[in-house]
Design a protein around this motif. Sequence first.
Motif, PDB file in Angstrom:
ATOM      1  N   THR A   2       0.996  -1.270   0.010  1.00 48.36           N
ATOM      2  CA  THR A   2      -0.073   0.111  -0.053  1.00 48.36           C
ATOM      3  C   THR A   2       0.756   1.477   0.063  1.00 48.36           C
ATOM      4  O   THR A   2       2.080   1.198   0.271  1.00 48.36           O
ATOM      5  N   ILE A   3       0.288   2.523  -0.378  1.00 49.29           N
ATOM      6  CA  ILE A   3       0.910   3.603  -0.446  1.00 49.29           C
ATOM      7  C   ILE A   3       1.453   4.040   1.126  1.00 49.29           C
ATOM      8  O   ILE A   3       2.485   4.473   1.456  1.00 49.29           O
ATOM      9  N   ASP A   4       0.674   3.550   2.145  1.00 47.82           N
ATOM     10  CA  ASP A   4       1.024   4.042   3.421  1.00 47.82           C
ATOM     11  C   ASP A   4       2.218   3.222   3.874  1.00 47.82           C
ATOM     12  O   ASP A   4       3.381   3.664   4.520  1.00 47.82           O
ATOM     13  N   MET A   5       2.315   1.966   3.445  1.00 48.13           N
ATOM     14  CA  MET A   5       3.220   1.003   3.804  1.00 48.13           C
ATOM     15  C   MET A   5       4.775   1.581   3.137  1.00 48.13           C
ATOM     16  O   MET A   5       5.679   1.492   3.903  1.00 48.13           O
ATOM     17  N   LEU A   6       4.516   2.105   1.891  1.00 49.35           N
ATOM     18  CA  LEU A   6       5.691   2.416   1.172  1.00 49.35           C
ATOM     19  C   LEU A   6       6.089   3.822   1.778  1.00 49.35           C
ATOM     20  O   LEU A   6       7.470   3.928   1.883  1.00 49.35           O
ATOM     21  N   THR A  74       6.820  11.749   8.833  1.00 49.30           N
ATOM     22  CA  THR A  74       6.275  10.416   8.122  1.00 49.30           C
ATOM     23  C   THR A  74       4.954   9.998   8.582  1.00 49.30           C
ATOM     24  O   THR A  74       3.997   9.737   7.469  1.00 49.30           O
ATOM     25  N   TYR A  75       5.093   9.815   9.727  1.00 48.55           N
ATOM     26  CA  TYR A  75       3.765   9.108  10.271  1.00 48.55           C
ATOM     27  C   TYR A  75       2.612   9.868  10.522  1.00 48.55           C
ATOM     28  O   TYR A  75       1.137   9.596  10.475  1.00 48.55           O
ATOM     29  N   GLY A  81      -3.144  11.839   5.817  1.00 50.03           N
ATOM     30  CA  GLY A  81      -3.061  11.964   4.140  1.00 50.03           C
ATOM     31  C   GLY A  81      -2.380  13.171   3.598  1.00 50.03           C
ATOM     32  O   GLY A  81      -2.867  13.602   2.613  1.00 50.03           O
ATOM     33  N   LEU A  82      -1.330  13.686   4.227  1.00 51.41           N
ATOM     34  CA  LEU A  82      -0.499  14.604   3.691  1.00 51.41           C
ATOM     35  C   LEU A  82       0.435  13.963   2.912  1.00 51.41           C
ATOM     36  O   LEU A  82       1.653  14.249   2.876  1.00 51.41           O
ATOM     37  N   HIS A  83      -0.071  13.521   1.705  1.00 51.72           N
ATOM     38  CA  HIS A  83       0.859  12.701   0.668  1.00 51.72           C
ATOM     39  C   HIS A  83       1.774  13.809   0.050  1.00 51.72           C
ATOM     40  O   HIS A  83       2.910  13.605  -0.409  1.00 51.72           O
ATOM     41  N   ASP A  84       1.443  14.854  -0.279  1.00 49.90           N
ATOM     42  CA  ASP A  84       2.262  15.879  -0.925  1.00 49.90           C
ATOM     43  C   ASP A  84       3.364  16.400   0.040  1.00 49.90           C
ATOM     44  O   ASP A  84       4.591  16.495  -0.549  1.00 49.90           O
ATOM     45  N   LEU A  85       3.132  16.455   1.432  1.00 43.35           N
ATOM     46  CA  LEU A  85       4.286  17.067   2.067  1.00 43.35           C
ATOM     47  C   LEU A  85       5.188  15.811   2.143  1.00 43.35           C
ATOM     48  O   LEU A  85       6.418  16.133   2.340  1.00 43.35           O
ATOM     49  N   TRP A  86       4.720  14.522   2.321  1.00 47.33           N
ATOM     50  CA  TRP A  86       5.727  13.242   2.281  1.00 47.33           C
ATOM     51  C   TRP A  86       6.489  13.340   1.107  1.00 47.33           C
ATOM     52  O   TRP A  86       7.652  12.999   1.107  1.00 47.33           O
ATOM     53  N   ALA A  87       5.718  13.638  -0.160  1.00 45.86           N
ATOM     54  CA  ALA A  87       6.406  13.601  -1.255  1.00 45.86           C
ATOM     55  C   ALA A  87       7.551  14.567  -1.368  1.00 45.86           C
ATOM     56  O   ALA A  87       8.599  14.242  -1.738  1.00 45.86           O
ATOM     57  N   GLY A 135      -2.382   8.970  -7.663  1.00 39.27           N
ATOM     58  CA  GLY A 135      -3.172  10.203  -7.898  1.00 39.27           C
ATOM     59  C   GLY A 135      -3.306  10.950  -6.690  1.00 39.27           C
ATOM     60  O   GLY A 135      -4.060  11.906  -6.394  1.00 39.27           O
ATOM     61  N   VAL A 136      -2.512  10.534  -5.549  1.00 44.38           N
ATOM     62  CA  VAL A 136      -2.560  11.270  -4.200  1.00 44.38           C
ATOM     63  C   VAL A 136      -1.968  12.531  -4.029  1.00 44.38           C
ATOM     64  O   VAL A 136      -1.703  13.087  -3.123  1.00 44.38           O
ATOM     65  N   ILE A 137      -0.721  12.720  -5.039  1.00 47.71           N
ATOM     66  CA  ILE A 137      -0.202  13.788  -5.037  1.00 47.71           C
ATOM     67  C   ILE A 137      -0.350  14.561  -6.321  1.00 47.71           C
ATOM     68  O   ILE A 137      -0.682  14.072  -7.393  1.00 47.71           O
TER      69      ILE A 137
END
Length: 179
Positions: A2-6, A74-75, A81-87, A135-137
């Motif tokens: 999953t994206i979260d695991m990645l 990261t966590y 759901g802050l995918h852009d921040l994490w990216a 599509g999350v970022i």
Amino acid sequence: MTIDMLMGLLPVVFMLHEFEEIIMLKPWLAKNGPELERRFPAVAARVLPLYGSLSTSAFTFAVLEEFLILTALTYAAIAFGLHDLWAGLLVAFLFHLLVHVGQTILWRGYCPFIVTSLLALPYCLYALSALARSGVISPGTTAIWSVAATVLVYLNLWLALRLARRFEAWIGSTFATLR
């Protein structure tokens, strides 16, 4: 996966990279410091006082500070759901790895970060690609977070090394009688 695991793997990949630096930096500087001064005097004038004067314990303290911040961010990114921040954090780490690749090319030999940089690059590229495909970022938001994260990472490096020097002084004063 999953994206979260990645996303959750980033602190692990970061630490694997940092372990190479923790283990190899002091011996590498001891052996290559004079050559670094001869070939790259401006770089040596900045690097040797910063890193050469730190014990492995103090350098590890700086890495710990970075690891705790990266793990918390990261966590938080996963939880909210802050995918852009994490990216953006991932791109900053990717940039860090590419700087190490450039340093190694300029040095023309082993540097105490290249093995794990080369091993971490595929993870970074895959994770970024997976986030984009899902599509999350969004490119614009991720680009803004990437610039912000890169600036913050390098500012935090300054802070972490400053804290490491204080930690070094504390170790010296606290454990001086044990030597």
